[in-house]
Design an enzyme around this catalytic site. Structure first.
Site, PDB file in Angstrom:
ATOM      1  N   MET A  40       0.772  -1.066   0.092  1.00 20.24           N
ATOM      2  CA  MET A  40       0.041  -0.011  -0.071  1.00 20.24           C
ATOM      3  C   MET A  40       0.916   1.176   0.043  1.00 20.24           C
ATOM      4  O   MET A  40       0.203   2.172   0.510  1.00 20.24           O
ATOM      5  CB  MET A  40      -1.022  -0.063   1.138  1.00 20.24           C
ATOM      6  CG  MET A  40      -1.906  -1.178   1.308  1.00 20.24           C
ATOM      7  SD  MET A  40      -3.633  -0.805   2.191  1.00 20.24           S
ATOM      8  CE  MET A  40      -2.797  -0.414   3.627  1.00 20.24           C
ATOM      9  N   GLY A  41       2.090   1.105  -0.154  1.00 18.98           N
ATOM     10  CA  GLY A  41       3.168   2.108  -0.475  1.00 18.98           C
ATOM     11  C   GLY A  41       3.639   2.777   0.875  1.00 18.98           C
ATOM     12  O   GLY A  41       3.622   1.737   1.934  1.00 18.98           O
ATOM     13  N   HIS A  47       9.620  -3.371   3.165  1.00 19.74           N
ATOM     14  CA  HIS A  47       9.135  -3.653   1.606  1.00 19.74           C
ATOM     15  C   HIS A  47      10.509  -4.048   0.968  1.00 19.74           C
ATOM     16  O   HIS A  47      10.363  -4.673   0.128  1.00 19.74           O
ATOM     17  CB  HIS A  47       8.565  -2.489   1.318  1.00 19.74           C
ATOM     18  CG  HIS A  47       7.133  -2.046   1.938  1.00 19.74           C
ATOM     19  ND1 HIS A  47       7.145  -1.253   2.842  1.00 19.74           N
ATOM     20  CD2 HIS A  47       5.943  -2.910   1.974  1.00 19.74           C
ATOM     21  CE1 HIS A  47       5.617  -1.120   3.187  1.00 19.74           C
ATOM     22  NE2 HIS A  47       5.090  -2.141   2.738  1.00 19.74           N
ATOM     23  N   GLN A 158       5.945 -11.415   7.348  1.00 21.86           N
ATOM     24  CA  GLN A 158       5.465 -12.326   8.327  1.00 21.86           C
ATOM     25  C   GLN A 158       4.668 -11.191   9.435  1.00 21.86           C
ATOM     26  O   GLN A 158       4.057 -11.744  10.385  1.00 21.86           O
ATOM     27  CB  GLN A 158       6.402 -13.264   8.944  1.00 21.86           C
ATOM     28  CG  GLN A 158       5.683 -14.157  10.183  1.00 21.86           C
ATOM     29  CD  GLN A 158       6.888 -14.897  10.857  1.00 21.86           C
ATOM     30  OE1 GLN A 158       7.834 -15.423  10.501  1.00 21.86           O
ATOM     31  NE2 GLN A 158       6.707 -14.829  12.300  1.00 21.86           N
ATOM     32  N   GLN A 163      -2.685 -12.191   7.874  1.00 17.68           N
ATOM     33  CA  GLN A 163      -3.109 -12.006   6.391  1.00 17.68           C
ATOM     34  C   GLN A 163      -2.201 -12.929   5.585  1.00 17.68           C
ATOM     35  O   GLN A 163      -2.826 -13.395   4.662  1.00 17.68           O
ATOM     36  CB  GLN A 163      -2.094 -10.300   6.123  1.00 17.68           C
ATOM     37  CG  GLN A 163      -2.339 -10.132   4.727  1.00 17.68           C
ATOM     38  CD  GLN A 163      -1.835  -8.763   4.406  1.00 17.68           C
ATOM     39  OE1 GLN A 163      -2.904  -7.932   4.834  1.00 17.68           O
ATOM     40  NE2 GLN A 163      -0.706  -8.257   4.153  1.00 17.68           N
TER      41      GLN A 163
HETATM   42  O1  PAF Z   1      -0.093  -5.802   3.522  1.00 17.55           O
HETATM   43  C1  PAF Z   1      -0.453  -4.923   2.848  1.00 17.55           C
HETATM   44  O2  PAF Z   1       0.237  -3.833   2.707  1.00 17.55           O
HETATM   45  C2  PAF Z   1      -1.824  -5.072   2.399  1.00 17.55           C
HETATM   46  O3  PAF Z   1      -3.089  -5.440   3.242  1.00 17.55           O
HETATM   47  C3  PAF Z   1      -2.172  -5.582   0.919  1.00 17.55           C
HETATM   48  C4  PAF Z   1      -1.522  -7.012   1.095  1.00 17.55           C
HETATM   49  C5  PAF Z   1      -0.963  -4.867   0.005  1.00 17.55           C
HETATM   50  C6  PAF Z   1      -3.285  -5.848   0.283  1.00 17.55           C
HETATM   51  O4  PAF Z   1      -3.830  -4.325   0.108  1.00 17.55           O
END
Ligand code: PAF
Length: 297
Positions: A40-41, A47, A158, A163
């Protein structure tokens, strides 16, 4: 379109579904493997490590940057979620991404949109109980992104344990031929798990937030010392966090690592999941606890 071919720098930005499709088709025709990092940036070192792992393992690396409205509740931070576009694109390029998919909300959810994906049983518990509808939004957008990118491998942190488990199960049950790779949580030197939401914390709140890692690490140490009484392990998790003034516990539990089912006694592979509120910010963290080898990770 690999790093060995003329490099795609600066990174190619696919602003629409059509743009992305033509890049994906080109990669598939060339027989190249695609690694995908959905985000989501507001990108941070966590990331970057996912993008670098994809770079190391695949020919073409696609990153998506989309603040997905369907996974935010009405009182959550969708509007104020940080969107530093130029910085994010630079970070993607520097980390080795080839293509950044940067769709608009209308691209992903055109007016009248009504198709959703739900992983029953896992969507409604723990994080899903606190944030109703959240995982329906996640499962829906990730399915759409998977169908668009058609990646060989997709990389998740993780830190969002529930999720990644939900996405793993969903991918298997929908027969989506993308391998899910879960990567270790990256932490700041003080132990705080990296998260885009850490930017919201004042310095005092950040210090309060460190109780998450202290609690998780405390349980790990107890297990290493031979403790196997689940109630004692569970209590230690709660005690460490509730000792900190101003911290509200949403949940602090030890559950089965493969199903997130609650337990009455310790099992070989468990996960400690913690979620707290500090001021207006929610923080989550987790630690997998393995009894067999006396190690935790
Ligand atoms: O973890 C995230 O950043 C979000 O939940 C994802 C997996 C990109 C889905 O919008």
């Amino acid at each position: 379109m690999t790093r060995r071919d003329p490099p795609l720098t600066p990174v190619v930005v696919a602003e629409s579904v059509a743009d992305l499709r033509s890049n994906v088709v080109r990669a598939h025709r060339g027989g190249q493997t695609i690694g995908f990092v959905p985000t989501m940036g507001a990108l941070h070192a966590g990331h970057v490590s996912l993008i670098e792992r994809a770079r190391a393992e695949c020919d073409v690396v696609v990153v998506s940057i989309f603040v997905n409205p369907t996974q935010f509740g009405p009182n959550e931070d969708f509007q104020r979620y940080p969107r530093p576009r130029e910085l994010d694109l630079k970070i993607c390029g520097d980390a080795g991404a080839d293509i950044v998919f940067y769709p608009t909300v209308d691209d992903m959810y055109p007016p009248g949109y009504r198709t959703f994906v739900e992983v029953q049983g896992l969507s409604e518990i723990l994080e899903g109980a606190i944030r109703p509808g959240h995982f329906r939004g996640v499962a829906t957008v990730v399915t759409k992104l998977f169908l668009l990118v058609q990646a060989d491998k997709a990389y998740f942190g993780q830190k969002d344990y529930q999720q990644q488990l939900l996405i793993r199960i969903m991918t298997r049950e929908l027969n989506i031929p993308t391998e899910i790779v879960t990567c270790q949580t990256l932490r700041d030197p003080d132990g705080l798990a990296m998260s885009s939401r850490n930017a919201y914390l004042s310095s005092a709140e950040r210090v309060q937030g460190l109780c998450l890692w202290r609690a998780l690490d405390g349980v790990r140490k107890l297990i290493e010392a031979g403790e196997r009484d689940l109630a004692k392990l569970q209590q230690s998790l709660v005690d460490v966090i509730s000792a900190i003034d101003g911290v509200v516990i949403d949940y602090a539990v030890i559950v089965d690592a493969g199903t997130l089912a609650s337990l009455t006694a310790a099992v070989p592979e468990m996960v400690a999941l913690v979620a707290i509120r500090v001021g207006k910010t929610r923080l989550i963290d987790n630690l997998v606890l393995r009894l067999t080898d006396r190690a935790a990770g």
